[in-house]
Write an enzyme that holds these catalytic residues in place. Structure first.
Site, PDB file in Angstrom:
ATOM      1  N   ASP A   1      58.122  25.762  74.664  1.00 34.77           N
ATOM      2  CA  ASP A   1      57.815  25.843  73.231  1.00 34.77           C
ATOM      3  C   ASP A   1      57.864  27.284  72.724  1.00 34.77           C
ATOM      4  OD1 ASP A   1      57.098  24.851  70.745  1.00 34.77           O
ATOM      5  OD2 ASP A   1      55.468  23.627  71.526  1.00 34.77           O
TER       6      ASP A   1
ATOM      7  N   ASP B   1      58.571  18.171  64.821  1.00 33.19           N
ATOM      8  CA  ASP B   1      57.204  17.691  65.021  1.00 33.19           C
ATOM      9  C   ASP B   1      56.928  16.489  64.132  1.00 33.19           C
ATOM     10  OD1 ASP B   1      56.343  19.298  67.031  1.00 33.19           O
ATOM     11  OD2 ASP B   1      55.351  20.769  65.758  1.00 33.19           O
TER      12      ASP B   1
HETATM   13  C1  GLA Z   1      54.352  22.495  69.021  1.00 35.21           C
HETATM   14  C2  GLA Z   1      55.227  21.374  69.508  1.00 35.21           C
HETATM   15  C3  GLA Z   1      54.425  20.122  69.679  1.00 35.21           C
HETATM   16  C4  GLA Z   1      53.306  20.371  70.643  1.00 35.21           C
HETATM   17  C5  GLA Z   1      52.456  21.529  70.154  1.00 35.21           C
HETATM   18  C6  GLA Z   1      51.432  21.915  71.191  1.00 35.21           C
HETATM   19  O1  GLA Z   1      53.936  22.282  67.722  1.00 35.21           O
HETATM   20  O2  GLA Z   1      56.309  21.173  68.653  1.00 35.21           O
HETATM   21  O3  GLA Z   1      55.217  19.066  70.112  1.00 35.21           O
HETATM   22  O4  GLA Z   1      53.848  20.654  71.896  1.00 35.21           O
HETATM   23  O5  GLA Z   1      53.243  22.667  69.878  1.00 35.21           O
HETATM   24  O6  GLA Z   1      50.653  22.978  70.779  1.00 35.21           O
END
Ligand code: GLA
Length: 726
Positions: free
Chosen positions: A478, A548
């Site tokens: 990430d 997301d």
């Molecule tokens: C980001 C990712 C999510 C999740 C969060 C965790 O927003 O896109 O899918 O993994 O971080 O903090």
């Protein structure tokens, strides 16, 4: 032979699939003649028309006042020597001067494709797939050399370009701009298409006519961004999904980029793509070279659909790498939307058990397993297990998950550091910052200075330790904020403007090393969803979490838009709970399944909360995905109905032998007493007879001429799938 140079006419011709790209040397200048539908091998010199343009387009050669660089189609335009449009490169020499121009020195044609050092790139598997051309250009008055590299794929309508700027002198040269590719279209009016969005609303399609002046898409955020994607297309006004000219420009890069398209006073259009020149400068020492990232140019005369299919094939098979490139990816369950930070070993093992019963193949433990991380305000950088949550460590948890017969994956965010972390206490200067200036935070976190070798080494060794510590099959990588106060404690003042690019190079070096050390691990890119959904990341990781936003209806636009340049096989897509956590919408689990199934498929919800009926559906979805995955990931994509234009969306996948197809249809709002629409298909064999899963038997001609009856769906947010077999 895909590349020829004709010495009698001084013409270079590159043939890539159904496209040709032609250049000619005139008075030492490298001129652009043509880019478009494939040509024969005749002399194309007549295409160049130079006309006198009056004194405000000055002449480089006073003895030859009939033409000016300002009105000439140039292959890699320079600044200050009579072309007064946007230059492809811009440099400052030791004497402070910035005027430059390039003349031809030499060329060479080689089979295959030369490798670039330290950058992601398209590759060949055999020399016969492509040919490459290197053209060396030189400034006659200053010690500057530019090498343009072109690769033409034999069987794909793709031309890959990059440039290298070389300092041949004894003094440093400051590079202020270095585009990867520039193309001059001498005539014709174009419209531009690009992908725009924000967090949770990525890659929506925007299209507008080009007018005089410059249209620009750019990222200044340090990553490719949710806002604008490093991709644009130029199309004719009449171009549709299936017909007409489409020229795609895609940059294999994950940092600050810039695409620009300008219509000039004489009606030519200049399109350019490369690293952003905003706040950029690179000090090129004597003897050094600066290599730009690669730009991938695709031409299609079968509209946007044809353009996308070329990108899909190229990126799926010659950009993505590794053992997972062609393999079916495991159906996963991710605990993020199921538990957020509130989990422990037992909860995860319970989720794994439930997953196993439904046929799901992998458990992914998301954010929150390390340091003191019980919310998003701390611990990034402290990559040691939180024993409170996971008493048996990663190893213990992995063992228990594997006992259930599931693979095991984890999340990390390597380039980040929380102010509230041990790492920050130990190394406050390791974050991206400008000395004696406030540090802006995003999601309460700072960014590690990946331009520093010591930081990259530390991250690489730490991640290596984690991946060695337990049998980990998958990593979600990430990157949850944009960069601000860009600067590095180690760079001297005259090199601070190199930071943004050095940050990307450092990140790539860690990605390259870690993915090579763990070739069996499946890596998935992520950046708050799709904030780094770009071809650079796909070189290291064959799939990326698309957004997301897990709502099935929002995903129609996001995935449709993303498919303009990227194959569905690269789009992480999960079935999540309802009401949806991002937009509150309630959709049927079947629709959520159909939306997620056209990507790298998974689930992201508390499986224990599903009803028995929903569990049955999940079992069926997983089984169906196994059956259809090859077709979805390797078939040709045809977009049928555009969710940006109406209440429905539809797309289909056709096998390369055209014997099998899968058609996905989605209705947003239901309409009472509706029209009875047909869904016309594409890409099938007219003569073949297909048996469809709706019980009908149809010829390809019928399906493409008339179409399938769309069933009446009296519910909002519904979907339907047809499977066709010849
Ligand atoms: C980001 C990712 C999510 C999740 C969060 C965790 O927003 O896109 O899918 O993994 O971080 O903090």
């Amino acid at each position: 032979m895909s590349i020829c140079f004709n010495e009698a006419t001084d013409v270079f011709q590159l043939d890539a699939g159904q496209s040709s790209y032609v250049m000619k040397l005139v008075g030492g200048y490298l001129m652009h003649l043509y880019y478009g539908k494939r040509l024969d091998g005749r002399d194309h010199s007549y295409m160049l028309r130079l006309a006198p343009r009056g004194s405000f387009s000055p002449n480089p050669d006073p003895q030859n006042p009939i033409w000016s660089l300002d009105a000439a189609p140039l292959e890699y335009p320079s600044y200050g020597t009579s072309d007064l449009r946007s230059p492809a490169y811009h440099v400052q020499f030791a004497d402070g001067s910035t005027a430059s121009e390039l003349k031809f020195v030499s060329h060479r044609i080689v089979d295959g494709k030369p490798r670039l050092e330290g950058l992601p790139q398209v590759y060949c598997e055999s020399g016969g797939e492509a040919q490459s051309l290197e053209i060396v250009l030189r400034d006659e008055y200053r010690p500057l050399e530019v090498i343009l590299t072109y690769t033409a794929f034999d069987a794909m309508n793709a031309i890959v370009r990059s440039s290298k700027i070389v300092n041949k002198g004894n003094d440093p040269i400051r590079i202020k701009k270095a585009s990867s590719a520039s193309v001059d279209y001498v005539s014709g009016r174009y419209e531009e298409i690009h992908l725009q969005g924000s967090w949770a609303r990525e890659r929506h399609i925007e299209r507008a006519p080009l007018t005089h002046g410059i249209k620009m898409i750019e990222s200044r955020r340090g990553h490719s961004s949710h806002d604008l994607n490093p991709f644009f297309a130029l199309v004719s006004p009449e171009t549709t999904e299936d017909f007409g000219d489409a020229y795609g420009y895609s940059l294999i890069y994950s940092g600050n980029f810039k695409g620009s398209m300008g219509l000039d006073q004489y009606g030519s259009t200049r399109a350019m793509i490369g690293i952003s020149d905003f706040d950029f400068e690179w000090l090129l020492a004597p003897g050094e070279a600066f290599q730009t990232p690669e730009a991938v140019l695709v031409y299609s005369n079968e509209g946007l659909g044809g353009m996308s299919r070329t990108y899909h094939r190229l990126y799926r098979t010659r950009l993505c790498r590794g053992v997972w490139r062609d393999k079916r990816r495991p159906v996963l369950v991710n605990n993020w939307e199921a538990t957020y930070f509130d989990f422990n070993e037992d909860k995860l093992v319970e989720l794994a058990k439930q997953a196993k019963e439904l046929g799901i193949e992998m458990l992914v433990m998301d954010d929150g397993w390390f340091g003191q991380r019980n919310d998003d305000r701390c611990s990034l950088g402290d990559w040691f297990v939180n024993r409170g949550k996971l008493p048996g460590g990663l190893e213990g948890l992995a063992a228990r998950v594997k006992e259930q017969g599931l693979k095991f994956g984890i999340w990390f965010e390597p380039e980040m550091i929380s102010r509230n972390s041990r790492l920050f206490e130990q190394h406050p200067d390791w974050c991206v910052h400008v000395k004696n200036r406030r540090q802006s935070e995003g999601r309460s976190q700072l960014v590690l200075d990946m331009s520093r070798k010591d930081v990259c080494d530390y991250i690489l060794e730490t991640l290596t330790g984690i991946l060695k510590s337990a049998p980990i099959d998958y990593v979600k990588w990430d990157f949850n904020r944009s960069l601000t106060e860009m600067g590095s404690a180690l760079l001297p003042p005259e090199r601070q403007r190199e930071f943004a690019h050095r940050f990307v190079l450092g990140t790539y070096s860690v990605m390259e090393a870690l993915t090579s050390r763990f070739p069996e691990v499946l890596f998935e890119g992520c950046s708050g969803g799709g904030g780094r959904f770009d071809p650079g990341i796909l070189y290291y990781m064959p799939q990326i979490w698309t957004s997301d936003d897990t709502d099935a209806v929002e995903r129609l636009k996001i995935q449709y838009g993303t498919s303009l340049a990227y194959p569905f096989s690269t789009m992480g897509a999960h079935v999540a709970a309802v009401p949806n956590h991002q937009c509150g919408r309630v959709t049927a689990i079947s629709t959520r399944g159909h939306a997620a199934m056209t990507g790298a498929f998974g689930y992201e919800l508390d499986l224990g909360k599903l009803s028995e009926e929903e569990k049955t559906q999940v079992r069926q979805q997983v089984a169906q995905y196994h059956q259809w995955e090859r077709l979805i990931s390797q078939g040709d994509l045809y977009r049928l109905q555009d969710p940006f234009k109406g209440n429905t969306a539809a797309w289909m996948f056709v096998s390369s032998d055209k014997k099998e197809a899968l058609v996905f249809y989605y209705q947003v709002l239901s309409v009472p007493n509706p029209e009875m629409p047909e869904l016309k298909l594409k890409g099938l064999d007219e003569k073949a007879v297909y048996t469809a899963s709706d019980g009908g038997t149809y010829s390809g001609a019928q399906l493409m001429g008339f179409g399938l009856h769309v069933p009446y769906m009296p519910y909002d947010f519904s979907s339907y799938v047809w499977h066709l077999k010849a």
